[in-house]
Enzyme design. Structure first.
Site, PDB file in Angstrom:
ATOM      1  N   TYR A 389       0.845  -1.195   0.000  1.00  0.00           N
ATOM      2  CA  TYR A 389       0.000   0.000   0.000  1.00  0.00           C
ATOM      3  C   TYR A 389       0.880   1.244   0.000  1.00  0.00           C
ATOM      4  CZ  TYR A 389       1.049  -0.344   4.994  1.00  0.00           C
ATOM      5  OH  TYR A 389       1.699  -0.467   6.192  1.00  0.00           O
ATOM      6  N   SER A 402       7.770   2.072  15.376  1.00  0.00           N
ATOM      7  CA  SER A 402       7.844   1.267  14.154  1.00  0.00           C
ATOM      8  C   SER A 402       6.702   1.552  13.188  1.00  0.00           C
ATOM      9  CB  SER A 402       7.871  -0.221  14.504  1.00  0.00           C
ATOM     10  OG  SER A 402       6.683  -0.598  15.175  1.00  0.00           O
ATOM     11  N   GLY A 403       5.749   2.407  13.576  1.00  0.00           N
ATOM     12  CA  GLY A 403       4.738   2.833  12.617  1.00  0.00           C
ATOM     13  C   GLY A 403       3.315   2.419  12.901  1.00  0.00           C
ATOM     14  N   HIS A 407      -5.718   5.950  13.281  1.00  0.00           N
ATOM     15  CA  HIS A 407      -5.868   6.933  12.210  1.00  0.00           C
ATOM     16  C   HIS A 407      -7.189   6.754  11.457  1.00  0.00           C
ATOM     17  CE1 HIS A 407      -5.086   3.964   9.028  1.00  0.00           C
ATOM     18  NE2 HIS A 407      -4.078   3.504   9.757  1.00  0.00           N
ATOM     19  N   CYS A 425      -2.433  -1.234  12.175  1.00  0.00           N
ATOM     20  CA  CYS A 425      -2.921  -0.007  12.800  1.00  0.00           C
ATOM     21  C   CYS A 425      -4.376  -0.169  13.231  1.00  0.00           C
ATOM     22  CB  CYS A 425      -2.804   1.164  11.830  1.00  0.00           C
ATOM     23  SG  CYS A 425      -1.112   1.678  11.490  1.00  0.00           S
TER      24      CYS A 425
END
Length: 498
Positions: A389, A402-403, A407, A425
């Protein structure tokens, strides 16, 4: 009876390497009180305190030395292995309060600034110590502990090099009459350099000694976070300018004692060594809402080895806002947000799917970014594969380095509240993500349960400290654990460092 001359501290007041001055009772000179201990006037209550120490030497030295040393002759080698001073605490001295007694021009003694300070009644005296207050030249208290019988007091944190100290002693004689005395002494500065303003040496290093280390060479600490307002999951960090290895537990304990965290309201908390140069401090449970946290270093002048001293460090103060806790149940596909224990919003979410399970456990908000470009190759997904993505993402609240984010995910609205389809996420609608973004702040708590993912590590990927249970956290401290609240403490601490 023979006495062994070792580096063992006697039950006397040991002022290590210190020049001692005494606020004498009215009508008496300080030399009189420091001499053979003449009897106090009959009309005035008094007890005799001992000030001295045992040092390394031969037993034969004792015969050549008196049992006490006047302050003007209290120098290495002049009093043999047994060093003792006698100080008279009087009824009038109990009312004497001197914040900065003049130390005078006499020489400062060779010193180990970190050595013990002890105050005791003379062995033949009836009575007891009731209160001992020790302050340095900056007004900071030196923590100490009183023996269960009131016969002896000693410090529980190290003296600093190059400091002037004021000691105020309160006691009772055998009849229960309050007596007291105020004393002052000065320790030598780092590497034997005399710091006294009236030492007559111009502040130069003593002959044969090394020069004092420059401030940049001393051990200092940088505290985090920055001053500001944070959530209830924020932790205090301490980054050292020089490492202290685990194989030097005494130095680690001394440093840890000097790093002081106070809060209003008070909380139970402790330091934990993350590595040789980093410590974290956290309460046993999350900070209460609206806590004010103050952090300061007492390292300046503290000795950590033959030539290693602490230097000055900047203090820190921050506040805690309302207690925001966001708990995501991945199995229920729902996030529940509470403010100070009350539910304020329930949000449908989607979390990590098979192969990309969201980390479980407690995380803490690290920051917020209105727009982030998210690419699969940053988390190991190869470009050109079906899982790759490359998307602009809005209202992104970061919870790991690390992300992992919370959201907006408008492309998965139909799955939110129904199934987990993300790459790790926590996704929600744009409206809910905007509300969450505006509601939380750095330090707020974001917990994930029932995800099946790996547990959030304590230190490697953000603030995961809260995933460590309290006994394990305490095991990472160099200090012995505090007694349990239900355990009797026979020797109460007096005047802990504030």
């Amino acid at each position: 009876m023979a006495m062994s001359w070792t580096k063992t501290w006697s039950t006397v007041a040991a002022v290590t390497g210190a020049l001692l001055a005494v606020a004498a009772a009215p009508g008496r000179g300080p030399e009189g009180d420091l001499g053979q201990g003449p009897a106090a006037p009959p009309q005035e209550a008094a007890v005799t305190l001992l000030v001295g120490r045992q040092v390394e030497g031969e037993e034969g030295d004792r015969a050549a030395a008196p049992g006490w040393c006047p302050v003007r002759t209290f120098h290495a080698g002049e009093c043999g292995s047994w060093r003792e001073q006698r100080i008279l605490a009087t009824a009038r001295g109990a009312a004497t309060v001197l914040w900065n007694p003049a130390v005078g021009r006499a020489d400062t003694l060779p010193t180990d600034p970190g050595g013990p300070l002890e105050i005791a009644l003379a062995r033949s005296e009836a009575g007891r110590l009731t209160d001992v207050t020790v302050r340095d030249g900056h007004g900071r208290h030196l923590a100490g502990e009183l023996g269960p019988d009131g016969g002896r007091w000693h410090n529980t944190e190290p003296l600093r090099a190059g400091e002037a100290y004021t000691v105020q002693v309160g006691a009772q004689d055998g009849n229960g009459t309050p007596v007291g005395v105020t004393m002052a002494f000065r320790t030598t500065s780092p590497a034997g350099r005399d710091a006294g303003p009236d030492d007559g040496k111009g502040g130069q290093a003593a002959e044969g000694s090394e020069a004092a280390p420059a401030p940049s060479e001393r051990l200092t600490v940088e505290f985090g976070p920055r001053p500001g307002t944070y959530g209830a999951g924020e932790i205090v960090t301490a980054s050292l300018s020089h490492p202290l290895p685990a194989d030097d537990p005494d130095a680690r304990a001394r440093l840890e004692q000097a790093l002081q965290v106070t809060s209003e309201p008070h909380v139970e908390g402790a330091w934990h060594w993350v590595d040789d140069s980093t410590l974290h401090f956290r309460p046993r449970t999350y900070w209460p809402a609206h806590t004010v946290v103050s952090v300061r270093s007492g390292l300046d002048g503290v000795q950590f080895g033959d030539h290693d001293y602490g230097g000055p460090s900047e203090p820190l103060e921050f506040t805690v806002a309302d207690r925001i806790e966001a708990v995501t149940d991945s199995a229920a596909h729902e996030m529940t947000v509470r403010r100070n224990g009350r539910v304020i919003r329930t949000i449908p979410v989607t979390t990590g799917k098979a192969g990309f399970l969201t980390r479980s456990g407690v995380k803490v908000v690290l920051g917020k970014e209105y727009k982030v470009r998210m690419r699969g190759d940053t988390v190991g997904i190869k470009k050109g594969t079906k899982e790759f993505y490359d998307l602009p993402v809005f209202y992104a609240t970061r919870v790991t380095w690390s992300g992992e984010y919370v959201h907006a995910a408008p492309w998965s609205v139909e799955a939110q509240g129904e199934e987990n389809v993300s790459h790790g996420c926590t996704g929600m609608s744009t409206a809910d993500a905007a509300w969450f973004f505006e509601t939380v702040r750095e330090g707020d708590i974001v917990e994930v349960v029932n995800s099946g993912g790996a547990k959030m590590p304590p230190f490697e990927n953000g603030i995961g400290d809260w995933n460590m249970d309290w006994p394990t956290w305490l095991a990472g401290s160099a200090l012995p654990p505090a007694p349990h609240p239900d355990t009797p403490v026979p020797a109460p601490r007096l005047h802990p460092t504030a």
